[in-house]
Design a protein around this motif. Structure first.
Motif, PDB file in Angstrom:
ATOM      1  N   HIS A 305      35.955  38.723  43.127  1.00  0.00           N
ATOM      2  CA  HIS A 305      35.213  37.623  42.340  1.00  0.00           C
ATOM      3  C   HIS A 305      35.538  36.215  43.093  1.00  0.00           C
ATOM      4  O   HIS A 305      36.606  35.898  43.764  1.00  0.00           O
ATOM      5  N   LYS A 306      34.905  35.239  42.682  1.00  0.00           N
ATOM      6  CA  LYS A 306      34.959  34.026  43.900  1.00  0.00           C
ATOM      7  C   LYS A 306      34.778  32.743  43.016  1.00  0.00           C
ATOM      8  O   LYS A 306      34.827  31.787  43.431  1.00  0.00           O
ATOM      9  N   ASP A 307      35.014  32.870  41.640  1.00  0.00           N
ATOM     10  CA  ASP A 307      35.104  31.661  40.588  1.00  0.00           C
ATOM     11  C   ASP A 307      36.372  31.820  39.812  1.00  0.00           C
ATOM     12  O   ASP A 307      36.672  32.700  39.485  1.00  0.00           O
ATOM     13  N   GLU A 308      36.897  30.657  39.815  1.00  0.00           N
ATOM     14  CA  GLU A 308      38.324  30.555  39.220  1.00  0.00           C
ATOM     15  C   GLU A 308      38.316  30.924  37.620  1.00  0.00           C
ATOM     16  O   GLU A 308      39.183  31.356  36.933  1.00  0.00           O
ATOM     17  N   ALA A 309      36.936  30.542  37.136  1.00  0.00           N
ATOM     18  CA  ALA A 309      36.969  31.030  35.572  1.00  0.00           C
ATOM     19  C   ALA A 309      37.058  32.417  35.255  1.00  0.00           C
ATOM     20  O   ALA A 309      37.968  32.525  34.426  1.00  0.00           O
ATOM     21  N   PHE A 310      36.569  33.238  36.206  1.00  0.00           N
ATOM     22  CA  PHE A 310      36.563  34.514  36.026  1.00  0.00           C
ATOM     23  C   PHE A 310      38.117  35.127  35.974  1.00  0.00           C
ATOM     24  O   PHE A 310      38.658  35.676  35.259  1.00  0.00           O
ATOM     25  N   TYR A 311      39.063  34.536  37.301  1.00  0.00           N
ATOM     26  CA  TYR A 311      40.219  35.111  37.152  1.00  0.00           C
ATOM     27  C   TYR A 311      41.136  34.584  35.965  1.00  0.00           C
ATOM     28  O   TYR A 311      41.944  35.072  35.497  1.00  0.00           O
ATOM     29  N   THR A 312      40.869  33.215  35.473  1.00  0.00           N
ATOM     30  CA  THR A 312      41.491  32.854  34.338  1.00  0.00           C
ATOM     31  C   THR A 312      41.328  33.509  33.185  1.00  0.00           C
ATOM     32  O   THR A 312      42.279  33.827  32.436  1.00  0.00           O
ATOM     33  N   ASN A 313      40.297  33.985  32.989  1.00  0.00           N
ATOM     34  CA  ASN A 313      39.725  34.910  31.815  1.00  0.00           C
ATOM     35  C   ASN A 313      40.398  36.195  31.940  1.00  0.00           C
ATOM     36  O   ASN A 313      40.949  36.542  30.925  1.00  0.00           O
ATOM     37  N   MET A 314      40.532  36.737  33.232  1.00  0.00           N
ATOM     38  CA  MET A 314      41.118  38.198  33.249  1.00  0.00           C
ATOM     39  C   MET A 314      42.602  38.019  33.226  1.00  0.00           C
ATOM     40  O   MET A 314      43.489  39.077  32.494  1.00  0.00           O
ATOM     41  N   ILE A 315      42.813  36.913  33.890  1.00  0.00           N
ATOM     42  CA  ILE A 315      44.615  36.828  33.504  1.00  0.00           C
ATOM     43  C   ILE A 315      45.079  36.728  32.194  1.00  0.00           C
ATOM     44  O   ILE A 315      46.081  37.271  31.633  1.00  0.00           O
ATOM     45  N   ASN A 316      44.113  35.896  31.391  1.00  0.00           N
ATOM     46  CA  ASN A 316      44.532  35.725  29.806  1.00  0.00           C
ATOM     47  C   ASN A 316      44.248  37.202  29.162  1.00  0.00           C
ATOM     48  O   ASN A 316      45.088  37.277  28.219  1.00  0.00           O
ATOM     49  N   LYS A 317      43.360  37.586  29.472  1.00  0.00           N
ATOM     50  CA  LYS A 317      43.152  39.291  28.999  1.00  0.00           C
ATOM     51  C   LYS A 317      44.347  40.072  29.124  1.00  0.00           C
ATOM     52  O   LYS A 317      44.817  40.770  28.451  1.00  0.00           O
ATOM     53  N   HIS A 318      45.031  40.022  30.464  1.00  0.00           N
ATOM     54  CA  HIS A 318      46.081  40.739  30.928  1.00  0.00           C
ATOM     55  C   HIS A 318      47.264  40.244  29.814  1.00  0.00           C
ATOM     56  O   HIS A 318      48.064  40.967  29.461  1.00  0.00           O
ATOM     57  N   PHE A 327      49.826  39.868  40.261  1.00  0.00           N
ATOM     58  CA  PHE A 327      48.410  39.856  40.836  1.00  0.00           C
ATOM     59  C   PHE A 327      48.280  40.254  42.282  1.00  0.00           C
ATOM     60  O   PHE A 327      49.312  40.217  42.951  1.00  0.00           O
ATOM     61  N   ALA A 328      47.545  41.243  42.483  1.00  0.00           N
ATOM     62  CA  ALA A 328      47.005  41.738  43.601  1.00  0.00           C
ATOM     63  C   ALA A 328      45.707  41.438  44.427  1.00  0.00           C
ATOM     64  O   ALA A 328      44.653  41.915  43.628  1.00  0.00           O
ATOM     65  N   GLY A 329      45.511  40.411  45.251  1.00  0.00           N
ATOM     66  CA  GLY A 329      44.121  40.140  45.806  1.00  0.00           C
ATOM     67  C   GLY A 329      43.907  41.405  46.908  1.00  0.00           C
ATOM     68  O   GLY A 329      44.689  42.149  47.021  1.00  0.00           O
ATOM     69  N   GLY A 330      43.102  40.928  48.027  1.00  0.00           N
ATOM     70  CA  GLY A 330      42.862  41.677  48.877  1.00  0.00           C
ATOM     71  C   GLY A 330      42.427  40.992  50.384  1.00  0.00           C
ATOM     72  O   GLY A 330      41.724  40.017  50.365  1.00  0.00           O
ATOM     73  N   ILE A 331      42.865  41.561  51.409  1.00  0.00           N
ATOM     74  CA  ILE A 331      42.540  41.293  52.649  1.00  0.00           C
ATOM     75  C   ILE A 331      41.585  42.374  53.031  1.00  0.00           C
ATOM     76  O   ILE A 331      42.063  43.383  53.358  1.00  0.00           O
ATOM     77  N   TRP A 332      40.114  42.119  53.466  1.00  0.00           N
ATOM     78  CA  TRP A 332      39.261  43.077  53.273  1.00  0.00           C
ATOM     79  C   TRP A 332      39.313  43.993  54.820  1.00  0.00           C
ATOM     80  O   TRP A 332      38.538  43.217  55.740  1.00  0.00           O
ATOM     81  N   LEU A 333      40.017  44.765  54.846  1.00  0.00           N
ATOM     82  CA  LEU A 333      39.866  45.675  56.084  1.00  0.00           C
ATOM     83  C   LEU A 333      39.444  46.932  55.806  1.00  0.00           C
ATOM     84  O   LEU A 333      39.187  47.617  56.928  1.00  0.00           O
ATOM     85  N   THR A 348      40.150  34.922  47.899  1.00  0.00           N
ATOM     86  CA  THR A 348      41.742  34.663  47.731  1.00  0.00           C
ATOM     87  C   THR A 348      42.087  33.198  47.080  1.00  0.00           C
ATOM     88  O   THR A 348      43.010  32.923  46.268  1.00  0.00           O
ATOM     89  N   ASN A 349      40.976  32.130  47.615  1.00  0.00           N
ATOM     90  CA  ASN A 349      41.262  30.738  47.126  1.00  0.00           C
ATOM     91  C   ASN A 349      41.411  30.771  45.746  1.00  0.00           C
ATOM     92  O   ASN A 349      42.242  30.027  45.032  1.00  0.00           O
ATOM     93  N   PRO A 350      40.384  31.067  45.208  1.00  0.00           N
ATOM     94  CA  PRO A 350      40.172  30.775  43.529  1.00  0.00           C
ATOM     95  C   PRO A 350      41.432  31.661  43.009  1.00  0.00           C
ATOM     96  O   PRO A 350      42.238  31.156  41.991  1.00  0.00           O
ATOM     97  N   ALA A 351      41.465  32.920  43.335  1.00  0.00           N
ATOM     98  CA  ALA A 351      42.467  33.697  42.770  1.00  0.00           C
ATOM     99  C   ALA A 351      43.802  33.067  42.676  1.00  0.00           C
ATOM    100  O   ALA A 351      44.619  33.001  41.587  1.00  0.00           O
ATOM    101  N   LEU A 352      44.196  32.519  43.810  1.00  0.00           N
ATOM    102  CA  LEU A 352      45.802  32.312  43.866  1.00  0.00           C
ATOM    103  C   LEU A 352      45.814  30.968  43.304  1.00  0.00           C
ATOM    104  O   LEU A 352      47.023  30.504  42.952  1.00  0.00           O
ATOM    105  N   GLU A 353      44.842  30.036  43.353  1.00  0.00           N
ATOM    106  CA  GLU A 353      44.893  28.835  42.555  1.00  0.00           C
ATOM    107  C   GLU A 353      45.110  29.167  41.101  1.00  0.00           C
ATOM    108  O   GLU A 353      45.797  28.391  40.263  1.00  0.00           O
TER     109      GLU A 353
END
Length: 611
Positions: A305-318, A327-333, A348-353
């Motif tokens: 996901h590429k928008d901060e709103a989605f990560y905020t919602n999912m973290i609040n669900k957690h 939190f585990a993001g990804g380096i796309w290999l 990465t940028n929106p997720a870690l912010e």
């Protein structure tokens, strides 16, 4: 260069300085303990304040920046997370050598990262289980202890990341596991035999690691309770089975003094009406909430996901399920052959912010090697710089990221980002916008290609020709990634050749042109595949143990043999031995299907399957 006050860390500091091409002959660097990381340059003297080993080792990168800039100034940074690290997938054919892991950890230390998860499904030695990791390049206990000890030298906590329910396909195929095999990938949940097996795993890793943290997996346990368990014990509710199994595994983890983590997706799938992980509207009943052990950390993984709103919602669900979230993001290999820096950066940028704002303490960059581990692990390092920047700064300056990537690797970040254009020549990959990938082009059959419809596109040819020219020039310059750029250039050459051949095969189905293809272009294509295979061989054996390369090797061999067969078929047609080529007469259809454009999908049925 003279170092003072480093408290017996000089050897490690000099090892990190050796990774940076910076002239430090006249500099005096003095270290002293402080509350946070501060690096101050005045003339040829640099003072470094640090609060822990991670800050101490990261200071090398900051010192190099000040020296390169040649300006007297101060850099102050503040840690944003408790643990900031990497999870390396060692279970998809590529098991890194111990020396390669040591080298990787040195780079991690340079970026200030302090935790390394080793994702090991079956690639570690377990007594009494000779088939566990058999012929897969597994680590011995001594290997793991050596890796653990080396991490401690650089302030890196090495954490076992194993499986205790699903993802056991490479082991469950052996009869040694028949007593606790449920499906081809999942062990029988909660049974006495399964618990004995899991205890062997926990007992083994407890001997090999200093940390008391462990990741128990528990993700994607598809078909749990629906295989041999169903035949033997009858139907049981999946949620009950999962919770019962986790409870028993947790007791075993307690026995070995582990503090466990698990992936969180199964709880979301159980609560979602559509059995989806990324269900923004999911509502957790008390029943589901009660399933979550309070002293087990939930790992929210999200690489898409590429928008901060989605990560905020999912973290609040957690947070509705637990106050202990990783939190585990990804380096796309994992897309095959080449890394995807553009998607890595965009996610990465929106997720870690959001993680900073929401108070997440531990973050990891997962580096999966899906379907054969075709992309070399060192390609992930430039993205690790980005994780380091987020880990020490409330906001990230792209110019500083670019500067620090160039300091370490001698190459600007945009050079790495453009590799994504070679990975997806018609546009960036997204889960809702399928697109042609380099993997499909590389494995597309030359005369029976099921991706031909997509390749009848002059823009693809032009894209690869331009990228080939660019990375050929880069491969001539001295840098850490010199050979990697040669690898990229050779892939681009094969792709523009194949695309051009495919376009003209379907435009110019005549003997004169086919003769030219047979004599010149297909012969050259064989040579280029062979050249790429040799570069890939060299890169693989610098990073990984030899086990697993047979998958990649077999794929190159299949591609080359199919080109040879194409030459024979065309020769038979030109010589009049056959009246036409049915392979070319078949009308090409769009390459669609349930998983036709997934990142692990391969474009020809004959291609050997990866792990």
């Amino acid at each position: 260069m003279n170092l003072f006050g480093a408290k017996n860390k000089e050897k490690q500091l000099f090892a990190l300085w050796a990774k940076i091409n910076t002239n430090t002959d006249d500099y005096i660097i003095t270290y002293y303990e402080g509350d946070t990381l501060k690096v101050c340059k005045k003339g040829n003297k640099i003072d470094v304040a640090y609060a822990n080993d991670s800050q101490l080792f990261r200071s090398v990168l900051l010192c190099a920046e000040l020296i390169n800039d040649g300006v007297d100034r101060e850099i102050c940074e503040e840690e944003q997370f408790r643990r900031k690290g990497v999870m390396i997938d060692l279970s998809r054919a590529g098991v890194m050598t111990v020396d390669a892991l040591k080298n990787y950890m040195e780079y991690m230390a340079l970026f200030g990262l302090n935790a390394l998860m080793l994702y090991m499904e079956d690639v570690y030695e377990v007594e009494e289980l000779p088939y566990f990791g058999y012929m897969r390049g597994r680590y011995s206990k001594e290997d793991l202890k050596e890796i653990d000890s080396y991490g401690m030298l650089y302030g890196i906590e090495v954490i076992p990341c194993i499986q205790t329910l699903g993802h056991f396909e490479q082991y469950l195929k052996w009869n040694e596991a028949k007593d606790f095999r449920d499906t081809s990938t999942v062990i029988m949940p909660g049974t006495e035999e399964s618990m004995a097996f899991v205890e062997k795993l926990l007992s083994t890793v407890s001997e090999c690691f200093t940390t008391n943290l462990i990741h128990l997996g528990m993700d994607e346990a598809w078909g749990m309770g629906r295989g041999n368990y169903l035949k033997k014990y009858g139907y049981e509710n999946g949620a009950h089975l999962f919770c019962d199994h986790l409870s028993k595994v947790k007791k075993l983890a307690d026995k070995y003094n582990f503090k466990p983590m698990i992936w969180s997706d199964m709880y979301f799938r159980l609560a979602s009406a559509e059995e989806k992980y990324y269900d923004e509207n999911v509502e957790f009943s008390d029943y589901v909430k009660d399933m979550v052990p309070k002293d087990v950390a939930l790992t929210y993984w999200d690489y898409y996901h590429k928008d901060e709103a989605f990560y905020t919602n999912m973290i609040n669900k957690h947070k509705q399920l637990s106050d202990n979230i990783v939190f585990a993001g990804g380096i796309w290999l994992w897309a095959g052959f080449l890394p995807d820096y553009k998607n890595t950066i965009a996610t990465t940028n929106p997720a870690l912010e959001v993680c900073k704002r929401e108070g997440i303490k531990d973050i990891y960059a997962t580096i999966w090697g899906n379907d054969g581990c075709e992309t070399d692990i060192l390609f992930s390092l430039p993205a690790c710089v980005l994780y380091g920047e987020h880990a020490y700064n409330k906001s990230v300056d792209n110019d500083i990221v670019n500067k620090r990537v160039e300091i370490v690797f001698g190459t600007q970040m945009n050079v790495f980002e453009r590799i994504s254009d070679a990975l997806y020549p018609t546009g960036s990959f997204s889960r809702t916008n399928p697109t042609v990938s380099v993997k499909q082009i590389m494995y597309n059959d030359i005369i029976c290609g099921i991706a031909d419809y997509e390749l009848l596109n002059e823009d693809i040819y032009k894209t690869y020709k331009k990228l080939y020219d660019e990375y050929t020039e880069l491969s001539k310059k001295e840098s850490m990634f010199k050979q990697h750029f040669e690898y990229v250039a050779t892939i681009c050459k094969i792709c523009y050749e194949k695309t051009h051949i495919t376009i003209n095969l379907h435009k110019k189905y005549n003997k004169e042109y086919l003769n030219d293809i047979m004599i010149n272009k297909l012969t050259q294509l064989i040579e280029d595949y062979s050249a790429l295979k040799e570069i890939h061989y060299s890169l693989w054996h610098k990073s990984y143990r030899p086990f697993g390369f047979e998958i990649v090797d077999g794929r190159y061999g299949a591609a080359i043999e199919r080109i040879k067969t194409a030459i024979k078929r065309i020769t038979d047609y030109i010589d009049g031995n056959i009246d036409f080529l049915p392979e070319l007469n078949e009308k090409r259809l769009p390459y669609t299907g349930k998983t036709a454009h997934g990142y692990t999908e391969i474009a020809s049925a004959f291609t050997t399957k990866g792990y």
